[in-house]
Write an enzyme that holds these catalytic residues in place. Structure first.
Site, PDB file in Angstrom:
ATOM      1  N   TYR A 222      -1.695  -0.632  10.906  1.00 57.21           N
ATOM      2  CA  TYR A 222      -1.764  -1.084   9.503  1.00 57.21           C
ATOM      3  C   TYR A 222      -0.568  -0.545   8.711  1.00 57.21           C
ATOM      4  O   TYR A 222       0.093  -1.290   7.967  1.00 57.21           O
ATOM      5  CB  TYR A 222      -3.087  -0.633   8.873  1.00 57.21           C
TER       6      TYR A 222
ATOM      7  N   SER B 242       0.873  -1.175   0.000  1.00 55.15           N
ATOM      8  CA  SER B 242       0.000   0.000   0.000  1.00 55.15           C
ATOM      9  C   SER B 242       0.910   1.225   0.000  1.00 55.15           C
ATOM     10  O   SER B 242       2.090   1.123   0.382  1.00 55.15           O
ATOM     11  CB  SER B 242      -0.843  -0.047   1.291  1.00 55.15           C
TER      12      SER B 242
HETATM   13  N1  NAP Z   1      -9.052  -2.282   0.154  1.00 55.50           N
HETATM   14  C1  NAP Z   1      -8.089  -1.376   0.158  1.00 55.50           C
HETATM   15  O1  NAP Z   1      -8.332  -0.150   0.130  1.00 55.50           O
HETATM   16  C2  NAP Z   1      -6.649  -1.813   0.129  1.00 55.50           C
HETATM   17  C3  NAP Z   1      -5.660  -0.868  -0.214  1.00 55.50           C
HETATM   18  C4  NAP Z   1      -4.319  -1.275  -0.257  1.00 55.50           C
HETATM   19  C5  NAP Z   1      -3.981  -2.585   0.022  1.00 55.50           C
HETATM   20  N2  NAP Z   1      -4.976  -3.485   0.362  1.00 55.50           N
HETATM   21  C6  NAP Z   1      -4.565  -4.844   0.660  1.00 55.50           C
HETATM   22  O2  NAP Z   1      -5.142  -5.693  -0.306  1.00 55.50           O
HETATM   23  C7  NAP Z   1      -5.236  -7.018   0.226  1.00 55.50           C
HETATM   24  C8  NAP Z   1      -6.613  -7.591  -0.045  1.00 55.50           C
HETATM   25  O3  NAP Z   1      -7.554  -6.862   0.712  1.00 55.50           O
HETATM   26  P1  NAP Z   1      -9.028  -6.546   0.172  1.00 55.50           P
HETATM   27  O4  NAP Z   1      -9.069  -5.111  -0.143  1.00 55.50           O
HETATM   28  O5  NAP Z   1      -9.413  -7.531  -0.865  1.00 55.50           O
HETATM   29  O6  NAP Z   1      -9.874  -6.733   1.510  1.00 55.50           O
HETATM   30  P2  NAP Z   1     -10.931  -7.841   1.936  1.00 55.50           P
HETATM   31  O7  NAP Z   1     -12.020  -7.940   0.935  1.00 55.50           O
HETATM   32  O8  NAP Z   1     -11.273  -7.489   3.330  1.00 55.50           O
HETATM   33  O9  NAP Z   1     -10.096  -9.189   1.890  1.00 55.50           O
HETATM   34  C9  NAP Z   1      -9.136  -9.519   2.833  1.00 55.50           C
HETATM   35  C10 NAP Z   1      -9.089 -11.034   2.922  1.00 55.50           C
HETATM   36  O10 NAP Z   1      -8.024 -11.398   3.817  1.00 55.50           O
HETATM   37  C11 NAP Z   1      -8.490 -12.494   4.538  1.00 55.50           C
HETATM   38  N3  NAP Z   1      -7.802 -12.694   5.812  1.00 55.50           N
HETATM   39  C12 NAP Z   1      -7.730 -11.855   6.869  1.00 55.50           C
HETATM   40  N4  NAP Z   1      -7.053 -12.424   7.874  1.00 55.50           N
HETATM   41  C13 NAP Z   1      -6.681 -13.659   7.423  1.00 55.50           C
HETATM   42  C14 NAP Z   1      -5.970 -14.738   7.988  1.00 55.50           C
HETATM   43  N5  NAP Z   1      -5.483 -14.685   9.253  1.00 55.50           N
HETATM   44  N6  NAP Z   1      -5.750 -15.848   7.242  1.00 55.50           N
HETATM   45  C15 NAP Z   1      -6.230 -15.921   5.984  1.00 55.50           C
HETATM   46  N7  NAP Z   1      -6.946 -14.948   5.396  1.00 55.50           N
HETATM   47  C16 NAP Z   1      -7.164 -13.828   6.119  1.00 55.50           C
HETATM   48  C17 NAP Z   1      -9.958 -12.225   4.791  1.00 55.50           C
HETATM   49  O11 NAP Z   1     -10.570 -13.463   5.078  1.00 55.50           O
HETATM   50  P3  NAP Z   1     -11.983 -13.633   5.809  1.00 55.50           P
HETATM   51  O12 NAP Z   1     -12.939 -13.588   4.666  1.00 55.50           O
HETATM   52  O13 NAP Z   1     -11.852 -14.964   6.467  1.00 55.50           O
HETATM   53  O14 NAP Z   1     -12.107 -12.500   6.781  1.00 55.50           O
HETATM   54  C18 NAP Z   1     -10.391 -11.613   3.476  1.00 55.50           C
HETATM   55  O15 NAP Z   1     -10.872 -12.598   2.591  1.00 55.50           O
HETATM   56  C19 NAP Z   1      -4.880  -6.893   1.712  1.00 55.50           C
HETATM   57  O16 NAP Z   1      -3.535  -7.270   1.916  1.00 55.50           O
HETATM   58  C20 NAP Z   1      -5.038  -5.406   1.982  1.00 55.50           C
HETATM   59  O17 NAP Z   1      -4.258  -4.979   3.080  1.00 55.50           O
HETATM   60  C21 NAP Z   1      -6.283  -3.130   0.411  1.00 55.50           C
END
Ligand code: NAP
Length: 238
Positions: free
Chosen positions: A142, A131
């Protein structure tokens, strides 16, 4: 250079907004098999997708996944968590540790565990999702976790190069997924993020800067700290 055609991909957090997209687009680019891992895996109704239970914070769960997925050629550390309210002074020690376990120690443990598997393939890769908060601390835990992950990506890139494993880091600002649902700001679609990430991976890029926010923050690192953090006075009080 790693290509996705014929590859075997493992995606962590595959039920999430970006995770689902990474699974679908890896298949669209010709992946032979995708391990769609999650704490509670879903059905994908596609013979090329193997749902696998994996909690990235659990060492036994990681060991079991490695034992089952001995053919992985591309590891994608996508799973992540954030907390709605996140300042280092307000969070509990346990909350800070939870964020670090999921966003830093988990991907590090997975990369270490899968490195010998990746070494057996003529081309292999690790893709880590960072990020701009790896570079600017707009949140407490974070940001710290994504800064630590970015550093680990840089270390792994050098350490795994001799075995032919490419390590690529992706920087994306707000993305239109559940994680950013409370955010009222421009967001990139997970489709675009997955597409740019895979383009970068297949081109042999070490880093993928998805959006202008990420590019701007990276550029800002060369300027004064007070430009990045306008709430600060120009110089620290004497
Ligand atoms: N959304 C944003 O604005 C943004 C921006 C920059 C970077 N990111 C990064 O992008 C990546 C994907 O996030 P996203 O935006 O797609 O969010 P998301 O829809 O909330 O997905 C995150 C996923 O991570 C899983 N997770 C959390 N803890 C876990 C664990 N201990 N073991 C296995 N899985 C786990 C969650 O599983 P559950 O379904 O079981 O909860 C969920 O499916 C993350 O690394 C996030 O930090 C996101």
């Amino acid at each position: 250079m790693p290509v996705l055609s014929g590859s075997v991909v493992l995606v962590t957090g595959a039920n999430g907004g970006l995770g689902r997209e990474l699974v679908e687009q890896a298949l669209a680019r010709g992946a032979a098999k995708v391990y769609a891992t999650a704490r509670r895996p879903r059905e994908w109704n596609d013979p090329r997708v193997v749902p696998l239970t994996l909690d990235v914070t659990d060492a036994d769960s990681i060991r079991a996944a490695v034992a089952q997925a001995q053919d992985v050629t591309v590891l994608i550390n996508n799973a992540g968590m954030s907390l709605a309210s996140d300042t280092l002074m307000a969070l509990s020690d346990e909350e800070i540790r939870d964020v670090m376990e999921t966003n830093f120690f988990g991907p590090v443990a997975l990369t270490r565990a899968f490195a010998p598997v990746l070494a057996t393939s003529s081309t292999s890769a690790v893709l880590n999702i960072h990020s701009p908060l790896s570079w600017i601390a707009l949140t407490g835990a974070y940001s710290a976790s994504k800064a630590a992950l970015w550093s680990a990506t840089n270390s792994f890139r050098v350490e795994l190069a001799p075995q032919g494993t490419q390590v690529t880091g992706v920087h994306v600002g707000y993305m239109d997924t559940a994680m950013a649902k409370g955010v009222n700001a421009p967001k990139t679609s997970p489709e675009e993020v997955a597409w740019k990430s895979f383009d970068g991976l297949e081109q042999g890029d070490y880093e993928v800067i998805v959006d202008e926010i990420s590019a701007g923050v990276k550029l800002g690192l060369s300027g004064p700290i007070s430009d990045l953090y306008p709430a600060l006075p120009a110089n620290a009080p004497a």
